[in-house]
Design a protein around this motif. Sequence first.
Motif, PDB file in Angstrom:
ATOM      1  N   GLN A   1      -2.808  -9.098   2.824  1.00  0.00           N
ATOM      2  CA  GLN A   1      -3.907  -9.982   2.151  1.00  0.00           C
ATOM      3  C   GLN A   1      -4.093  -8.821   1.585  1.00  0.00           C
ATOM      4  O   GLN A   1      -3.612  -7.347   1.842  1.00  0.00           O
ATOM      5  CB  GLN A   1      -5.155 -10.343   3.175  1.00  0.00           C
ATOM      6  CG  GLN A   1      -4.445 -11.241   3.749  1.00  0.00           C
ATOM      7  CD  GLN A   1      -4.575 -12.697   3.017  1.00  0.00           C
ATOM      8  OE1 GLN A   1      -5.100 -12.852   1.261  1.00  0.00           O
ATOM      9  NE2 GLN A   1      -4.043 -13.543   3.353  1.00  0.00           N
ATOM     10  N   SER A   2      -5.097  -8.065   0.393  1.00  0.00           N
ATOM     11  CA  SER A   2      -4.936  -7.082  -0.113  1.00  0.00           C
ATOM     12  C   SER A   2      -6.708  -7.161  -0.895  1.00  0.00           C
ATOM     13  O   SER A   2      -7.149  -8.123  -1.366  1.00  0.00           O
ATOM     14  CB  SER A   2      -3.901  -6.687  -1.587  1.00  0.00           C
ATOM     15  OG  SER A   2      -4.245  -5.574  -2.073  1.00  0.00           O
ATOM     16  N   PHE A   3      -7.240  -5.542  -0.974  1.00  0.00           N
ATOM     17  CA  PHE A   3      -8.833  -6.120  -1.182  1.00  0.00           C
ATOM     18  C   PHE A   3      -9.241  -4.476  -2.199  1.00  0.00           C
ATOM     19  O   PHE A   3      -8.342  -3.605  -2.066  1.00  0.00           O
ATOM     20  CB  PHE A   3      -9.716  -5.545  -0.092  1.00  0.00           C
ATOM     21  CG  PHE A   3     -10.095  -7.015   0.888  1.00  0.00           C
ATOM     22  CD1 PHE A   3      -9.068  -8.138   0.610  1.00  0.00           C
ATOM     23  CD2 PHE A   3     -11.489  -7.528   1.278  1.00  0.00           C
ATOM     24  CE1 PHE A   3      -9.158  -8.926   1.867  1.00  0.00           C
ATOM     25  CE2 PHE A   3     -11.305  -8.386   1.535  1.00  0.00           C
ATOM     26  CZ  PHE A   3     -10.132  -9.339   1.862  1.00  0.00           C
ATOM     27  N   TRP A   4      -9.538  -3.945  -2.857  1.00  0.00           N
ATOM     28  CA  TRP A   4     -10.495  -3.845  -3.749  1.00  0.00           C
ATOM     29  C   TRP A   4     -11.849  -2.866  -3.176  1.00  0.00           C
ATOM     30  O   TRP A   4     -12.516  -4.127  -2.817  1.00  0.00           O
ATOM     31  CB  TRP A   4     -10.058  -3.403  -5.214  1.00  0.00           C
ATOM     32  CG  TRP A   4     -10.782  -5.059  -5.823  1.00  0.00           C
ATOM     33  CD1 TRP A   4     -11.679  -5.378  -5.533  1.00  0.00           C
ATOM     34  CD2 TRP A   4     -10.142  -4.756  -7.303  1.00  0.00           C
ATOM     35  NE1 TRP A   4     -11.839  -6.208  -6.181  1.00  0.00           N
ATOM     36  CE2 TRP A   4     -11.153  -5.753  -7.751  1.00  0.00           C
ATOM     37  CE3 TRP A   4      -9.749  -4.179  -8.302  1.00  0.00           C
ATOM     38  CZ2 TRP A   4     -11.578  -6.247  -8.790  1.00  0.00           C
ATOM     39  CZ3 TRP A   4     -10.232  -4.652  -9.050  1.00  0.00           C
ATOM     40  CH2 TRP A   4     -10.732  -5.439  -9.585  1.00  0.00           C
TER      41      TRP A   4
ATOM     42  N   ASP B   1      -8.238   0.663  -6.487  1.00  0.00           N
ATOM     43  CA  ASP B   1      -7.194   1.239  -5.497  1.00  0.00           C
ATOM     44  C   ASP B   1      -7.464  -0.827  -4.312  1.00  0.00           C
ATOM     45  O   ASP B   1      -7.962  -0.815  -4.100  1.00  0.00           O
ATOM     46  CB  ASP B   1      -7.567   2.288  -4.652  1.00  0.00           C
ATOM     47  CG  ASP B   1      -7.153   3.151  -5.695  1.00  0.00           C
ATOM     48  OD1 ASP B   1      -6.420   3.728  -7.002  1.00  0.00           O
ATOM     49  OD2 ASP B   1      -7.273   4.620  -4.873  1.00  0.00           O
ATOM     50  N   SER B   2      -5.802  -0.657  -4.493  1.00  0.00           N
ATOM     51  CA  SER B   2      -5.464  -2.226  -3.621  1.00  0.00           C
ATOM     52  C   SER B   2      -5.200  -1.250  -2.431  1.00  0.00           C
ATOM     53  O   SER B   2      -4.333  -0.627  -1.915  1.00  0.00           O
ATOM     54  CB  SER B   2      -4.577  -2.261  -4.206  1.00  0.00           C
ATOM     55  OG  SER B   2      -3.952  -3.550  -3.095  1.00  0.00           O
ATOM     56  N   TYR B   3      -5.806  -1.785  -1.410  1.00  0.00           N
ATOM     57  CA  TYR B   3      -5.902  -1.865  -0.028  1.00  0.00           C
ATOM     58  C   TYR B   3      -5.365  -3.067   1.160  1.00  0.00           C
ATOM     59  O   TYR B   3      -5.475  -3.868   0.693  1.00  0.00           O
ATOM     60  CB  TYR B   3      -7.250  -1.295   0.557  1.00  0.00           C
ATOM     61  CG  TYR B   3      -8.262  -0.497   0.283  1.00  0.00           C
ATOM     62  CD1 TYR B   3      -7.847   0.677   0.884  1.00  0.00           C
ATOM     63  CD2 TYR B   3      -8.945  -0.779  -1.184  1.00  0.00           C
ATOM     64  CE1 TYR B   3      -8.846   2.081   0.613  1.00  0.00           C
ATOM     65  CE2 TYR B   3      -9.791   0.206  -1.545  1.00  0.00           C
ATOM     66  CZ  TYR B   3      -9.793   1.785  -0.247  1.00  0.00           C
ATOM     67  OH  TYR B   3     -10.345   3.626  -1.462  1.00  0.00           O
ATOM     68  N   PRO B   4      -3.998  -2.840   0.910  1.00  0.00           N
ATOM     69  CA  PRO B   4      -2.988  -4.046   1.405  1.00  0.00           C
ATOM     70  C   PRO B   4      -2.755  -4.129   3.244  1.00  0.00           C
ATOM     71  O   PRO B   4      -3.304  -3.184   3.686  1.00  0.00           O
ATOM     72  CB  PRO B   4      -1.848  -3.512   0.803  1.00  0.00           C
ATOM     73  CG  PRO B   4      -1.535  -2.172   0.589  1.00  0.00           C
ATOM     74  CD  PRO B   4      -2.761  -1.462   0.395  1.00  0.00           C
TER      75      PRO B   4
END
Length: 183
Positions: A109-112, A144-147
């Motif tokens: 999963q990845s959040f921004w 930025d991506s927070y994976p």
Amino acid sequence: MKEKKSKLPFVLIGLVLVLVGLGIWLGSGGSEKAANSPATPTGTQLPQTSSQRIEGQLTFIKRADASKIKQIAIEIADTPEERNRGLMDRRSLPDSTGMLFIFERSGQQSFWMKNTYIPLDIIFVNANKEIVKIHKYAAPHSIDSYPSEKEALYVVEVVGGFTDQHTIQEGDQISFNLTHGPS
């Protein structure tokens, strides 16, 4: 003999201008509100989400001894639309609340943080409800991506600094009870 000109019209005009200015200032909520309100690039104010939907309780559990670390009230994001919206446009998040994202399948999963006004701790949790990755103090408005870096079925978002304050670490676990079933 010179005739004296009355100052009354000028005083009345001045008084009217002061009252109009005061009305405009009060209508905008005062200079403090205007100076402290974040604005979008176009200068218009974004709507604030007014209330949270408390849909369950989530407990953080210490890995070493299975003791309860902290319990919070949670909102659920279990549809694609709810997961995409997340905590966008919120101006605050109480320390005692968070959002639980539930996915259909475990995976990376990845959040921004686009359109998110408050710093968050983003906690990735696997299918065994074990915390596999924590991104602390995710920056507001960042693209930025927070994976997750590992497979995750759940993601918990809490106010930035929450995991440090409550000493929550990767390897600790969660449990939760919902007041409604997943959508």
